[in-house]
Motif scaffolding. Structure first.
Motif, short mmCIF file in Angstrom:
data_model
loop_
_atom_site.label_atom_id
_atom_site.label_comp_id
_atom_site.label_asym_id
_atom_site.label_seq_id
_atom_site.Cartn_x
_atom_site.Cartn_y
_atom_site.Cartn_z
N ALA A 99 -1.58 -4.84 -9.26
CA ALA A 99 -0.47 -4.21 -8.80
C ALA A 99 0.49 -3.70 -10.02
CB ALA A 99 0.35 -5.29 -7.82
N SER A 100 0.95 -2.68 -9.33
CA SER A 100 1.99 -1.94 -10.42
C SER A 100 3.43 -2.27 -10.08
CB SER A 100 2.21 -0.53 -9.95
OG SER A 100 0.95 0.22 -10.28
N PRO A 101 4.19 -2.54 -10.92
CA PRO A 101 5.75 -3.23 -10.99
C PRO A 101 6.33 -2.32 -9.66
CG PRO A 101 4.96 -2.77 -13.28
CD PRO A 101 3.96 -2.36 -12.51
N GLN A 102 7.04 -3.13 -9.07
CA GLN A 102 8.00 -2.34 -7.83
C GLN A 102 9.25 -3.03 -7.68
OE1 GLN A 102 6.45 0.01 -6.38
NE2 GLN A 102 4.47 -0.59 -6.96
N GLN A 103 10.20 -2.05 -7.51
CA GLN A 103 11.57 -2.34 -7.42
C GLN A 103 12.22 -2.86 -5.90
OE1 GLN A 103 13.54 -2.49 -10.28
NE2 GLN A 103 11.68 -1.75 -11.34
N ASP A 104 11.25 -2.80 -4.97
CA ASP A 104 11.64 -3.21 -3.81
C ASP A 104 10.45 -3.67 -3.01
OD1 ASP A 104 10.12 -0.93 -2.73
OD2 ASP A 104 11.82 0.18 -3.22
N ILE A 105 10.46 -4.17 -1.91
CA ILE A 105 9.51 -4.49 -0.89
C ILE A 105 9.05 -3.47 0.12
CG2 ILE A 105 10.85 -5.66 0.84
CD1 ILE A 105 8.90 -7.96 0.65
N SER A 106 9.23 -2.28 -0.07
CA SER A 106 8.60 -1.20 0.76
C SER A 106 7.29 -1.28 0.86
CB SER A 106 9.23 0.07 0.20
OG SER A 106 8.66 0.39 -0.92
N ARG A 107 6.78 -0.97 1.97
CA ARG A 107 5.29 -1.14 2.09
C ARG A 107 4.40 -0.03 1.28
NH1 ARG A 107 1.87 -1.95 7.64
NH2 ARG A 107 -0.29 -1.63 6.84
N ARG A 108 3.36 -0.66 0.66
CA ARG A 108 2.42 0.12 -0.08
C ARG A 108 1.05 -0.58 0.18
NH1 ARG A 108 7.12 -0.05 -3.24
NH2 ARG A 108 7.71 2.09 -4.07
N THR A 109 0.10 0.18 0.52
CA THR A 109 -1.31 -0.45 0.52
C THR A 109 -2.20 0.20 -0.61
OG1 THR A 109 -0.68 -0.79 2.93
CG2 THR A 109 -3.03 -0.61 2.39
N THR A 110 -2.91 -0.41 -1.00
CA THR A 110 -3.95 -0.17 -2.06
C THR A 110 -5.20 -0.35 -1.11
OG1 THR A 110 -2.82 -0.53 -3.95
CG2 THR A 110 -5.30 -0.46 -4.07
N GLY A 111 -6.04 0.82 -0.94
CA GLY A 111 -7.40 0.77 -0.33
C GLY A 111 -8.33 1.65 -1.06
N PHE A 112 -9.79 1.14 -0.77
CA PHE A 112 -10.74 1.95 -1.27
C PHE A 112 -12.14 1.52 -0.49
CE2 PHE A 112 -10.60 -1.68 -4.08
CZ PHE A 112 -11.84 -2.21 -4.09
N GLN A 113 -12.86 2.43 -0.18
CA GLN A 113 -14.30 2.09 0.29
C GLN A 113 -15.20 1.92 -0.94
OE1 GLN A 113 -14.02 5.99 2.60
NE2 GLN A 113 -15.55 4.88 3.87
N TYR A 114 -16.31 1.01 -0.77
CA TYR A 114 -17.21 0.88 -1.69
C TYR A 114 -18.60 0.94 -1.03
CZ TYR A 114 -18.13 -3.73 -0.06
OH TYR A 114 -18.44 -4.95 0.56
N GLU A 115 -19.53 1.54 -1.90
CA GLU A 115 -21.02 1.52 -1.64
C GLU A 115 -21.87 0.97 -2.91
OE1 GLU A 115 -21.36 5.43 1.58
OE2 GLU A 115 -22.28 5.41 -0.51
N LEU A 116 -23.09 0.07 -2.36
CA LEU A 116 -23.91 -0.09 -3.59
C LEU A 116 -25.22 0.75 -3.21
CD1 LEU A 116 -22.05 -2.76 -3.70
CD2 LEU A 116 -24.33 -3.94 -4.33
N VAL A 117 -25.55 1.54 -4.25
CA VAL A 117 -26.73 2.43 -4.01
C VAL A 117 -27.78 1.97 -5.33
CG1 VAL A 117 -25.67 4.11 -2.88
CG2 VAL A 117 -25.65 4.18 -5.25
N HIS A 118 -29.06 2.35 -5.14
CA HIS A 118 -29.98 2.36 -6.42
C HIS A 118 -29.36 3.29 -7.53
CE1 HIS A 118 -32.87 -0.39 -4.85
NE2 HIS A 118 -32.58 0.18 -3.69
N ARG A 119 -29.58 2.74 -8.64
CA ARG A 119 -28.94 3.28 -10.10
C ARG A 119 -29.35 4.76 -10.01
NH1 ARG A 119 -27.38 0.08 -15.12
NH2 ARG A 119 -25.82 -0.72 -13.65
N ARG A 120 -28.61 5.72 -10.45
CA ARG A 120 -29.00 6.96 -11.10
C ARG A 120 -29.61 6.96 -12.33
NH1 ARG A 120 -24.29 10.46 -9.91
NH2 ARG A 120 -25.10 11.47 -11.49
#
Length: 266
Positions: A99-120
């Motif tokens: 998490a990055s340092p924040q000065q307040d409690i305003s809403r933030r959301t960190t999100g990502f999709q992930y996939e596993l595939v056979h290696r190139r």
């Protein structure tokens, strides 16, 4: 949710994910998460690649690749531009989301999709310049014609295989992508409902697939065999020979007993 943390504590929590694809969403991020991918599949980790794609509007944390205390930045806080997909070998470490340092409690959301595939081949920490490839499919060269062997393998291993023509091409410069709109006459395989029955009937289907803008795809006459893979919910073009060329390849391979699977060619 980071609301379960006390503000003055910099906790590091371990998260274990068993699915081969999914989404991580961390609301009000504080402290850090270590995301360990432990898929329930019987494939050595050295043969697997992880790809992550930041969610639109994701903010509040940096995403690193961590191994034995060494951090390598994958996604900077707020970075979610065109094609911001990052891939790395599963044996190269875990995801460290700080998490990055924040000065307040305003809403933030960190999100990502992930996939596993056979290696190139030659896979390392990289920016995804074309979609990752499944086992048995070609090494990434999205704008180059496939060899006969690559086409025949693609027919057997792709998420979708169709015969059709290019109805239109829509370029998306900001995403560095092109959407190829297809008029499909024969549907051999699809794992997702990319192609839907044509409302006008006639036993045909319509749908669109994506490729890189730099490939310069344009509408043209004639039928092609379109193959490809699903990545993060989108259909991406793999091999696409003219259908008459595919018929020749398939016929020659079948006469020699070298065709890896059966498919109709009429």
């Amino acid at each position: 949710s980071g609301l379960t943390h006390e503000a003055h504590r910099k906790e590091v929590e371990q998260v274990y994910l068993r699915c081969s694809a999914g989404t991580v969403e961390w609301m009000y991020p504080t402290g850090a998460l270590i995301v360990n991918l432990r898929p329930n599949i019987f494939v050595p980790t050295k043969h697997l690649t992880v790809c992550i794609k930041p969610a639109p509007g994701s903010s509040g944390a940096n995403v690193y690749l961590e191994k034995t205390g060494v951090l390598r930045l994958l996604v900077r806080d707020g970075e979610h531009g065109p094609r911001r997909v990052r891939c790395f070998g599963l044996d190269q470490g875990s995801l460290f989301v700080e998490a990055s340092p924040q000065q307040d409690i305003s809403r933030r959301t960190t999100g990502f999709q992930y996939e596993l595939v056979h290696r190139r081949s030659g896979s390392d920490l990289l920016s995804l310049s074309c979609p990752p490839q499944r086992l048995g499919t070609r090494v990434c060269a999205p704008c180059s014609p496939c060899s006969d062997t690559e086409v025949l393998l693609a027919v057997c291993t792709s998420d979708f295989v169709v015969r059709g023509s290019i109805q239109d091409v829509t370029n998306e410069p900001e995403q560095q992508e092109s959407a190829i709109h297809l008029n499909v006459s024969s549907l051999y395989r699809q794992k997702s409902k990319v192609f839907q029955p044509d409302p006008e009937g006639g036993g045909r289907w319509r749908g669109h697939i994506k490729t890189l803008l730099k490939c310069g795809v344009r509408p043209g006459l004639g039928d092609f065999l379109f193959t490809g893979q699903m990545h993060f919910g989108e259909a991406w073009l793999g091999c696409a020979p003219r259908f008459t060329d595919f018929q020749r390849m398939y016929r020659d391979a079948k006469q020699k007993g070298l065709n890896p699977c059966e498919i109709g060619t009429e």
